[in-house]
Write an enzyme that holds these catalytic residues in place. Structure first.
Site, PDB file in Angstrom:
ATOM      1  N   HIS A 197      33.993 -23.996  54.023  1.00 43.45           N
ATOM      2  CA  HIS A 197      35.123 -23.216  54.532  1.00 43.45           C
ATOM      3  C   HIS A 197      36.213 -23.123  53.471  1.00 43.45           C
ATOM      4  O   HIS A 197      36.210 -23.871  52.490  1.00 43.45           O
ATOM      5  CB  HIS A 197      35.708 -23.864  55.798  1.00 43.45           C
ATOM      6  CG  HIS A 197      34.874 -23.658  57.033  1.00 43.45           C
ATOM      7  ND1 HIS A 197      33.830 -24.467  57.364  1.00 43.45           N
ATOM      8  CD2 HIS A 197      34.949 -22.713  58.014  1.00 43.45           C
ATOM      9  CE1 HIS A 197      33.278 -24.050  58.504  1.00 43.45           C
ATOM     10  NE2 HIS A 197      33.934 -22.976  58.914  1.00 43.45           N
ATOM     11  N   LYS A 251      41.429 -25.050  55.704  1.00 37.35           N
ATOM     12  CA  LYS A 251      40.880 -25.625  56.940  1.00 37.35           C
ATOM     13  C   LYS A 251      41.197 -27.116  56.990  1.00 37.35           C
ATOM     14  O   LYS A 251      40.967 -27.843  56.024  1.00 37.35           O
ATOM     15  CB  LYS A 251      39.365 -25.390  57.026  1.00 37.35           C
ATOM     16  CG  LYS A 251      38.770 -25.906  58.326  1.00 37.35           C
ATOM     17  CD  LYS A 251      37.384 -25.337  58.586  1.00 37.35           C
ATOM     18  CE  LYS A 251      36.759 -25.883  59.855  1.00 37.35           C
ATOM     19  NZ  LYS A 251      37.516 -25.553  61.066  1.00 37.35           N
TER      20      LYS A 251
HETATM   21  N1  LIG Z   1      35.803 -21.120  67.478  1.00 33.48           N
HETATM   22  C1  LIG Z   1      35.800 -20.201  66.506  1.00 33.48           C
HETATM   23  O1  LIG Z   1      35.017 -19.231  66.521  1.00 33.48           O
HETATM   24  C2  LIG Z   1      36.783 -20.347  65.397  1.00 33.48           C
HETATM   25  C3  LIG Z   1      37.668 -21.387  65.415  1.00 33.48           C
HETATM   26  N2  LIG Z   1      38.639 -21.482  64.473  1.00 33.48           N
HETATM   27  C4  LIG Z   1      39.598 -22.552  64.679  1.00 33.48           C
HETATM   28  O2  LIG Z   1      40.810 -21.946  65.119  1.00 33.48           O
HETATM   29  C5  LIG Z   1      41.912 -22.743  64.720  1.00 33.48           C
HETATM   30  C6  LIG Z   1      42.936 -21.869  63.997  1.00 33.48           C
HETATM   31  O3  LIG Z   1      42.384 -21.424  62.788  1.00 33.48           O
HETATM   32  P1  LIG Z   1      43.255 -20.532  61.786  1.00 33.48           P
HETATM   33  O4  LIG Z   1      43.736 -19.304  62.462  1.00 33.48           O
HETATM   34  O5  LIG Z   1      42.465 -20.406  60.544  1.00 33.48           O
HETATM   35  O6  LIG Z   1      44.510 -21.508  61.527  1.00 33.48           O
HETATM   36  P2  LIG Z   1      45.955 -21.152  60.952  1.00 33.48           P
HETATM   37  O7  LIG Z   1      46.453 -22.407  60.326  1.00 33.48           O
HETATM   38  O8  LIG Z   1      45.901 -19.915  60.131  1.00 33.48           O
HETATM   39  O9  LIG Z   1      46.829 -20.827  62.259  1.00 33.48           O
HETATM   40  C7  LIG Z   1      47.229 -21.822  63.157  1.00 33.48           C
HETATM   41  C8  LIG Z   1      48.137 -21.196  64.193  1.00 33.48           C
HETATM   42  O10 LIG Z   1      48.443 -22.182  65.166  1.00 33.48           O
HETATM   43  C9  LIG Z   1      49.858 -22.308  65.266  1.00 33.48           C
HETATM   44  N3  LIG Z   1      50.203 -23.681  65.592  1.00 33.48           N
HETATM   45  C10 LIG Z   1      50.153 -24.778  64.823  1.00 33.48           C
HETATM   46  N4  LIG Z   1      50.538 -25.859  65.500  1.00 33.48           N
HETATM   47  C11 LIG Z   1      50.852 -25.419  66.746  1.00 33.48           C
HETATM   48  C12 LIG Z   1      51.338 -26.052  67.916  1.00 33.48           C
HETATM   49  N5  LIG Z   1      51.584 -27.377  67.958  1.00 33.48           N
HETATM   50  N6  LIG Z   1      51.548 -25.287  69.024  1.00 33.48           N
HETATM   51  C13 LIG Z   1      51.322 -23.968  68.994  1.00 33.48           C
HETATM   52  N7  LIG Z   1      50.860 -23.318  67.909  1.00 33.48           N
HETATM   53  C14 LIG Z   1      50.632 -24.039  66.808  1.00 33.48           C
HETATM   54  C15 LIG Z   1      50.389 -21.891  63.910  1.00 33.48           C
HETATM   55  O11 LIG Z   1      51.754 -21.507  64.033  1.00 33.48           O
HETATM   56  P3  LIG Z   1      52.805 -21.897  62.842  1.00 33.48           P
HETATM   57  O12 LIG Z   1      52.235 -21.263  61.634  1.00 33.48           O
HETATM   58  O13 LIG Z   1      54.092 -21.331  63.310  1.00 33.48           O
HETATM   59  O14 LIG Z   1      52.788 -23.397  62.789  1.00 33.48           O
HETATM   60  C16 LIG Z   1      49.467 -20.713  63.631  1.00 33.48           C
HETATM   61  O15 LIG Z   1      49.903 -19.601  64.352  1.00 33.48           O
HETATM   62  C17 LIG Z   1      41.324 -23.873  63.889  1.00 33.48           C
HETATM   63  O16 LIG Z   1      41.137 -25.007  64.722  1.00 33.48           O
HETATM   64  C18 LIG Z   1      39.975 -23.328  63.452  1.00 33.48           C
HETATM   65  O17 LIG Z   1      39.041 -24.321  63.174  1.00 33.48           O
HETATM   66  C19 LIG Z   1      38.755 -20.583  63.470  1.00 33.48           C
HETATM   67  C20 LIG Z   1      37.881 -19.539  63.387  1.00 33.48           C
HETATM   68  C21 LIG Z   1      36.827 -19.333  64.337  1.00 33.48           C
HETATM   69  O1  LIG Z   2      38.582 -22.939  60.597  1.00 29.79           O
HETATM   70  C1  LIG Z   2      37.807 -21.968  60.455  1.00 29.79           C
HETATM   71  O2  LIG Z   2      38.047 -21.035  59.675  1.00 29.79           O
HETATM   72  C2  LIG Z   2      36.598 -21.937  61.283  1.00 29.79           C
HETATM   73  N1  LIG Z   2      36.437 -22.871  62.178  1.00 29.79           N
HETATM   74  C3  LIG Z   2      35.400 -22.989  63.122  1.00 29.79           C
HETATM   75  C4  LIG Z   2      34.719 -24.329  62.995  1.00 29.79           C
HETATM   76  O3  LIG Z   2      35.401 -25.337  62.772  1.00 29.79           O
HETATM   77  O4  LIG Z   2      33.510 -24.394  63.164  1.00 29.79           O
HETATM   78  C5  LIG Z   2      34.475 -21.804  63.150  1.00 29.79           C
HETATM   79  C6  LIG Z   2      34.318 -21.058  61.861  1.00 29.79           C
HETATM   80  O5  LIG Z   2      33.372 -21.674  61.066  1.00 29.79           O
HETATM   81  C7  LIG Z   2      35.630 -20.835  61.130  1.00 29.79           C
END
Ligand SMILES: NC(=O)C1=CN([C@@H]2O[C@H](COP(=O)(O)OP(=O)(O)OC[C@H]3O[C@@H](n4cnc5c(N)ncnc54)[C@H](OP(=O)(O)O)[C@@H]3O)[C@@H](O)[C@H]2O)C=CC1
Ligand SMILES: O=C(O)C1=N[C@H](C(=O)O)C[C@H](O)C1
Length: 296
Positions: A200, A204
């Site tokens: 990743h 991450k």
């Molecule tokens: N299940 C799936 O298919 C996938 C899962 N993911 C997961 O999704 C999550 C987010 O990924 P990603 O978008 O890359 O992360 P980012 O770091 O880009 O974004 C995180 C977001 O969460 C917010 N945030 C952080 N802390 C808090 C809190 N305590 N309360 C509310 N909001 C909060 C941040 O706001 P601020 O910037 O203001 O702190 C930001 O908007 C990760 O856990 C990732 O592993 C990602 C891709 C696919």
């Molecule tokens: O953090 C990410 O970007 C992603 N997180 C998910 C994971 O932890 O498996 C899904 C995807 O791979 C992207």
């Protein structure tokens, strides 16, 4: 060891939310049941009837300023069956209204407008507050946030007794199929080494990825003892290699995500179908099967 490569032997705890395919997808032969839940569909439809008109499902995007949050907001804008009524991030928004969508800080969650389903891609610390708002309001909850603690996973199970809920480590169709292939390969290859390598982007925070752990669970169900390695490099969206090795031969199963939109589209699809359902924990496949339209 190369920089950025962490190896770890771990047998993951059983977690909910693994993707179980209920019908044959992309050549996978797992038997999938198709559910035609007429009563549920009638109840969902009536919950979306306001003033005699079928209205879009009202969505709260949680984690809105993040990589996934931005993809969710963009894709939801293009759908007439969804309306984003609130975008919530950890910190205070720079702009209060963007493209007609009111933005909030997580500390302001109590004051968000009425919504049908929250779609959460944030960080583990953000999970409980948004889950609590959903429970208080009787709204559905879809989450893809990974790196959750056991306590946070239990909070999801408890909430699912009161609201409809989906948590999945990966919302892509390809990973759902990969999971099925891994389960079958592990069952056919007793005694082979099973190694899961996930790659990743450098931002991450959790490792191994949620998807790697879910794939490992699928292999472990069949008696394998998966080992994990995590690579963080550049802007890799997400890659998962599951390798089965024995003396003289090796099988590699790999999924490469090239665009976050696959996850965001999957989560919105699930959210649209989850709103208004009876409280319980649903698998993504439940909502793929109860379908009127194919994945966007
Ligand atoms: N299940 C799936 O298919 C996938 C899962 N993911 C997961 O999704 C999550 C987010 O990924 P990603 O978008 O890359 O992360 P980012 O770091 O880009 O974004 C995180 C977001 O969460 C917010 N945030 C952080 N802390 C808090 C809190 N305590 N309360 C509310 N909001 C909060 C941040 O706001 P601020 O910037 O203001 O702190 C930001 O908007 C990760 O856990 C990732 O592993 C990602 C891709 C696919
Ligand atoms: O953090 C990410 O970007 C992603 N997180 C998910 C994971 O932890 O498996 C899904 C995807 O791979 C992207």
């Amino acid at each position: 060891m190369r920089p950025g490569l962490q190896t770890r032997r771990r047998r993951p705890e059983a977690r909910g939310g693994s993707l179980r395919t209920g019908r044959s997808i992309a050549g996978a032969s797992a038997p999938l049941e198709c559910r035609h839940d007429l009563d549920a569909n009638v109840s969902i439809l009536s919950s979306r009837l306001r003033g005699g008109v079928v209205t879009p499902v009202r969505i709260l995007v949680h984690g809105a300023s993040g990589r996934m949050g931005q993809a969710l907001l963009r894709l939801a804008r293009a759908r007439s069956d969804l309306e984003v009524v609130a975008a919530v991030a950890g910190s205070a928004p720079r702009q209060r209204v963007v493209d007609g969508v009111p933005h909030f800080a997580a500390s302001e969650l109590g004051g968000v407008p009425t919504f049908d389903v929250a779609v959460d891609f944030s960080l583990p610390d953000g999970l409980r507050p948004v889950l609590a708002v959903c429970e208080r309001r009787g709204a559905a909850f879809v989450s893809g946030t990974t790196g959750l603690s056991d306590d946070q996973c239990e909070a999801l199970d408890t909430a699912a007794t009161r609201i409809p809920l989906v948590w999945a480590s990966n919302f892509s169709l390809g990973v759902a199929v990969l999971q099925d292939l891994v389960r079958r390969a592990a069952g056919l290859l007793p005694g082979w080494d099973c190694d899961i390598v996930e790659s990743h982007h450098t931002r991450k925070v959790d490792a191994p990825s949620g998807t790697a752990l879910t794939l490992g669970e699928a292999a472990a169900e069949q008696g394998a003892h998966p080992r994990y390695a995590s690579l963080r490099a550049g802007d890799i969206v997400g890659e998962h290699l599951v390798q089965f090795t024995t003396r003289g031969e090796r099988i590699e199963l790999i999924h490469r995500a090239g665009d976050r939109d696959i996850f965001a589209a999957g989560a919105l699809h699930v959210a649209q179908r989850l709103a208004g359902r009876a409280p319980r924990r649903y698998q993504v496949a439940d909502l793929l099967a109860a379908t009127e339209a194919p994945l966007p």
